[in-house]
Design an enzyme around this catalytic site. Structure first.
Site, PDB file in Angstrom:
ATOM      1  N   LEU A  11       7.615 -44.869  87.727  1.00 24.61           N
ATOM      2  CA  LEU A  11       6.430 -45.108  88.694  1.00 24.61           C
ATOM      3  C   LEU A  11       5.089 -44.312  88.781  1.00 24.61           C
ATOM      4  O   LEU A  11       5.397 -43.161  89.101  1.00 24.61           O
ATOM      5  CB  LEU A  11       7.290 -45.429  90.307  1.00 24.61           C
ATOM      6  CG  LEU A  11       8.519 -46.014  90.406  1.00 24.61           C
ATOM      7  CD1 LEU A  11       9.032 -46.100  91.661  1.00 24.61           C
ATOM      8  CD2 LEU A  11       8.209 -47.544  89.722  1.00 24.61           C
ATOM      9  N   ALA A  13       1.644 -45.265  89.416  1.00 20.71           N
ATOM     10  CA  ALA A  13       0.650 -45.971  89.577  1.00 20.71           C
ATOM     11  C   ALA A  13      -0.209 -45.519  90.729  1.00 20.71           C
ATOM     12  O   ALA A  13      -1.378 -45.571  90.798  1.00 20.71           O
ATOM     13  CB  ALA A  13       0.959 -47.363  90.030  1.00 20.71           C
ATOM     14  N   GLY A  14       0.160 -44.408  91.362  1.00 30.43           N
ATOM     15  CA  GLY A  14      -0.213 -43.948  92.608  1.00 30.43           C
ATOM     16  C   GLY A  14      -1.524 -42.843  92.298  1.00 30.43           C
ATOM     17  O   GLY A  14      -1.525 -42.513  90.913  1.00 30.43           O
ATOM     18  N   ARG A  18      -3.150 -36.336  97.918  1.00 26.25           N
ATOM     19  CA  ARG A  18      -3.085 -34.988  98.226  1.00 26.25           C
ATOM     20  C   ARG A  18      -3.629 -33.958  97.251  1.00 26.25           C
ATOM     21  O   ARG A  18      -3.604 -32.791  97.469  1.00 26.25           O
ATOM     22  CB  ARG A  18      -1.602 -34.866  98.797  1.00 26.25           C
ATOM     23  CG  ARG A  18      -1.215 -35.697  99.947  1.00 26.25           C
ATOM     24  CD  ARG A  18       0.383 -35.575 100.392  1.00 26.25           C
ATOM     25  NE  ARG A  18       0.822 -36.586  99.291  1.00 26.25           N
ATOM     26  CZ  ARG A  18       2.245 -36.766  99.335  1.00 26.25           C
ATOM     27  NH1 ARG A  18       3.118 -36.386  99.972  1.00 26.25           N
ATOM     28  NH2 ARG A  18       2.712 -38.013  98.488  1.00 26.25           N
ATOM     29  N   GLY A  81       3.250 -49.284  97.450  1.00 25.36           N
ATOM     30  CA  GLY A  81       4.332 -48.479  97.708  1.00 25.36           C
ATOM     31  C   GLY A  81       5.349 -48.578  96.576  1.00 25.36           C
ATOM     32  O   GLY A  81       5.312 -49.371  95.717  1.00 25.36           O
ATOM     33  N   ASP A 105       5.699 -38.078  89.249  1.00 21.90           N
ATOM     34  CA  ASP A 105       5.393 -36.851  89.679  1.00 21.90           C
ATOM     35  C   ASP A 105       6.431 -35.502  89.829  1.00 21.90           C
ATOM     36  O   ASP A 105       6.264 -34.644  90.400  1.00 21.90           O
ATOM     37  CB  ASP A 105       4.377 -36.896  90.980  1.00 21.90           C
ATOM     38  CG  ASP A 105       5.207 -37.203  92.125  1.00 21.90           C
ATOM     39  OD1 ASP A 105       6.473 -37.940  92.009  1.00 21.90           O
ATOM     40  OD2 ASP A 105       4.725 -37.090  93.223  1.00 21.90           O
ATOM     41  N   GLU A 157      12.473 -41.137 105.247  1.00 20.27           N
ATOM     42  CA  GLU A 157      11.036 -40.622 104.762  1.00 20.27           C
ATOM     43  C   GLU A 157      10.532 -39.517 105.913  1.00 20.27           C
ATOM     44  O   GLU A 157      11.065 -39.725 107.133  1.00 20.27           O
ATOM     45  CB  GLU A 157       9.943 -41.565 104.571  1.00 20.27           C
ATOM     46  CG  GLU A 157      10.148 -42.261 103.469  1.00 20.27           C
ATOM     47  CD  GLU A 157      10.144 -41.541 102.340  1.00 20.27           C
ATOM     48  OE1 GLU A 157       9.375 -40.845 101.822  1.00 20.27           O
ATOM     49  OE2 GLU A 157      11.193 -41.529 101.573  1.00 20.27           O
ATOM     50  N   ASN A 172      15.851 -36.468  98.610  1.00 24.74           N
ATOM     51  CA  ASN A 172      15.620 -37.576  97.633  1.00 24.74           C
ATOM     52  C   ASN A 172      14.817 -37.092  96.736  1.00 24.74           C
ATOM     53  O   ASN A 172      13.615 -36.823  97.098  1.00 24.74           O
ATOM     54  CB  ASN A 172      15.382 -38.969  98.345  1.00 24.74           C
ATOM     55  CG  ASN A 172      15.070 -39.801  97.561  1.00 24.74           C
ATOM     56  OD1 ASN A 172      15.425 -39.871  96.280  1.00 24.74           O
ATOM     57  ND2 ASN A 172      14.010 -40.434  97.631  1.00 24.74           N
ATOM     58  N   ASN A 230       2.985 -33.033  94.438  1.00 28.80           N
ATOM     59  CA  ASN A 230       2.069 -33.888  95.620  1.00 28.80           C
ATOM     60  C   ASN A 230       0.738 -32.896  95.872  1.00 28.80           C
ATOM     61  O   ASN A 230      -0.261 -33.481  96.152  1.00 28.80           O
ATOM     62  CB  ASN A 230       2.776 -34.090  96.856  1.00 28.80           C
ATOM     63  CG  ASN A 230       3.968 -35.228  96.803  1.00 28.80           C
ATOM     64  OD1 ASN A 230       3.807 -36.160  95.803  1.00 28.80           O
ATOM     65  ND2 ASN A 230       5.047 -34.709  97.285  1.00 28.80           N
TER      66      ASN A 230
END
Ligand code: UD1
Ligand code: MG
Length: 484
Positions: A11, A13-14, A18, A81, A105, A157, A172, A230
């Site tokens: 994943l 795509a973000g 930050r 998300g 990441d 979260e 996690n 992050n």
């Protein structure tokens, strides 16, 4: 072993808000590569049937990194998300039964750890197996809530933790193995119940648990493997770990590294046995170093190829150049691209080379610029020799034969050729070829004028006398008054 029932889903795509950057997060670098490249490479040995990378921010640039490594990309637009990203990935998936899912990441994860995760998932007959880690400071991460010693009930979260859950220090990693036929229906039930109105993949865990499916968590042996990037501080920490791994690998291969934490080495660099790296050295790109070399403090080598027994004295900068056996360069030498310094040659302090070949045993020890030059064997290039290779429009070559002596402070106006055994007088500006074994001298002839200096001194002293006498008569009161 090929894993024909396994897919890899990354994943990526973000944006990485930050990081406060115009560059998408997964294109930031750590350990000498982009984060996304590190992850794809860590997954490669799993030999999955396919690797799907979900791209969004700067999709084209991310695709340009991963597609040559054999991954396919699928576009997530907008990014709603990690759960939504998984739904997008589904479109590109073939008939895999299992998927190892990774965020873009967390690049420190090791192949071995992923293999263990997949094996634990299969043998545990689980719907989901989470790679978790126990951290002294779990803040910023989702927490793993266990219902028994082995089974997990949910991932919560950070933003949704209760006071009690905040105490949990098992986090996690966002690396999981899923049985896909169980994941998809669970994910379909997830709602965007959070501040960002995003679909969280992590919420699928509680759904699976409520359906009575098995959810396991495998604790990573080395918690540092799951560090996420992050923030810039995270990036620096991840880079530090990669660099340490690389240095340790070289030390295992017989390289001595002094004050290792100050030495920066890119992943593709190699070095032979008994080579010594002094503090604050950087070995970058595809640099390859032979055996018994010494790279002294402050030197930066990029795409350099060194033979055996080479010495790089302190504070040299070398780019895309070859140094053969027993060469010594520096201190303070600068080799710009495309040089070949042959065996036993010496390049001294404040010497700059560009696109030049320096023959075996040739020396250029002090304060020179040698550009577009081809120099034979056992020649001596005196201090301050300059090849004038550029006339403002074009570059021209200089050719210097074998056993040539170039006196200090010579300028060689290219194109020009010095034959074998030629001799150039110091201070010459050479504009024409010098034949083999000839002397080239191109400077004004010296004239000595007897007693000229003594006479000059007398004249100057006489002119000074009246001036000194008159300045004595005027005391400098004015300036004292001004001080008050
Ligand atoms: C995520 C996990 C968290 C875990 C942490 C570990 C979720 C909701 N949370 O949080 O439990 O502890 O990782 O590092 O999954 N991405 C997309 N599309 C999107 C959103 C994200 O592709 O729409 C990608 C990002 O590019 C990133 C990865 O998913 O590579 C994780 O996203 P990120 O925003 O970093 O999640 P974290 O807050 O770190
Ligand atoms: Mg993250």
């Amino acid at each position: 072993m090929s894993n024909n029932d396994l897919a890899i889903i990354i994943l990526a795509a973000g944006k990485g808000t930050r990081l406060k950057s115009s560059l998408a997060k997964v294109l930031h670098r750590a350990g000498g590569r982009t984060l996304i490249e590190q992850i794809v490479r860590a997954c490669e040995p799993l030999k999955a049937r396919e690797t799907v990378v979900v791209v969004g921010h700067q999709a084209e640039q991310v695709a340009a990194v991963v597609e040559p490594l054999g991954a396919v990309t699928v576009l997530q637009q907008p990014q709603n998300g990690t759960g939504h990203a998984m739904n997008v990935a589904k479109r590109a998936l073939g008939r895999a039964k299992y998927a190892v899912v990774l965020p873009g990441d967390a690049p420190l994860v090791r192949t071995e750890t992923l293999k263990v995760l997949a094996a634990a998932h299969r043998s545990g007959n689980a719907a989901a197996t989470i790679l978790s880690a126990v951290l002294a400071d779990p803040s910023g991460y989702g927490r793993v809530v266990r219902k028994t010693e082995t089974a997990v009930s949910a991932i919560v979260e950070e933003s949704q933790l209760t006071e009690e859950e905040r105490e949990i220090n098992e986090i996690n990693s966002a690396i999981y193995c899923f049985t896909l036929e169980k994941l998809w229906p669970a994910l379909a039930q997830v709602k965007p119940n959070n501040r960002h109105r995003e679909l969280y993949l992590t919420d699928a865990i509680a759904v699976l648990n409520s359906k009575g499916e098995t959810v396991l968590a495998q604790v990573a042996a080395d918690a540092r493997e799951v560090l996420g990037c992050n923030t810039r501080v995270d990036l620096a920490e991840v880079d530090r770990v990669f660099r340490e791994r690389k240095r340790n690998a070289l030390m295992d291969d017989g390289v001595t590294i002094q004050l290792p934490e100050t030495v920066l080495i890119d992943p593709e660099v190699t070095a032979g046995e008994d080579t010594i790296l002094e503090p604050a050295v950087q070995l970058l790109g595809k640099t390859k170093i032979g055996a018994r070399c010494t790279i002294r403090t402050g030197s930066v080598l990029t795409d350099a190829i060194l033979g055996d027994d080479v010495t790089v004295e302190p504070h040299c900068v070398v780019a895309q150049s070859r140094l053969d056996d027993r060469v010594i360069i520096g201190p303070f030498a600068r080799l710009r691209p495309d040089n070949h310094v042959k065996a036993g040659a010496r390049i001294g302090n404040f010497v700059e080379l560009k696109k030049s070949t320096i023959g075996e045993g040739t020396k250029a020890m002090h304060l020179s610029y040698l550009g577009d030059a081809k120099i034979g064997t056992k020649s001596n290039i005196g201090a301050g020799t300059i090849t004038c290779n550029y006339d403002g429009f074009h570059k021209y070559p200089t050719s210097i034969g074998n056993k040539v002596f170039v006196g200090s402070d010579t300028t060689l106006v290219a194109p020009v050729r010095l034959g074998d055994g030629a001799y150039v007088a110091a201070g010459s500006t050479i504009t024409e070829n010098v034949p083999a074994d000839a002397l080239g001298v191109a400077r004004g002839r010296q004239v000595n004028k007897p007693r000229w200096a003594a006479k000059k001194r007398r004249e100057l002293a006489a002119a000074e006398k009246p001036r000194k006498a008159s300045s004595k008569r005027k005391p400098r009161r004015a300036s004292k008054k001004r001080k008050r």
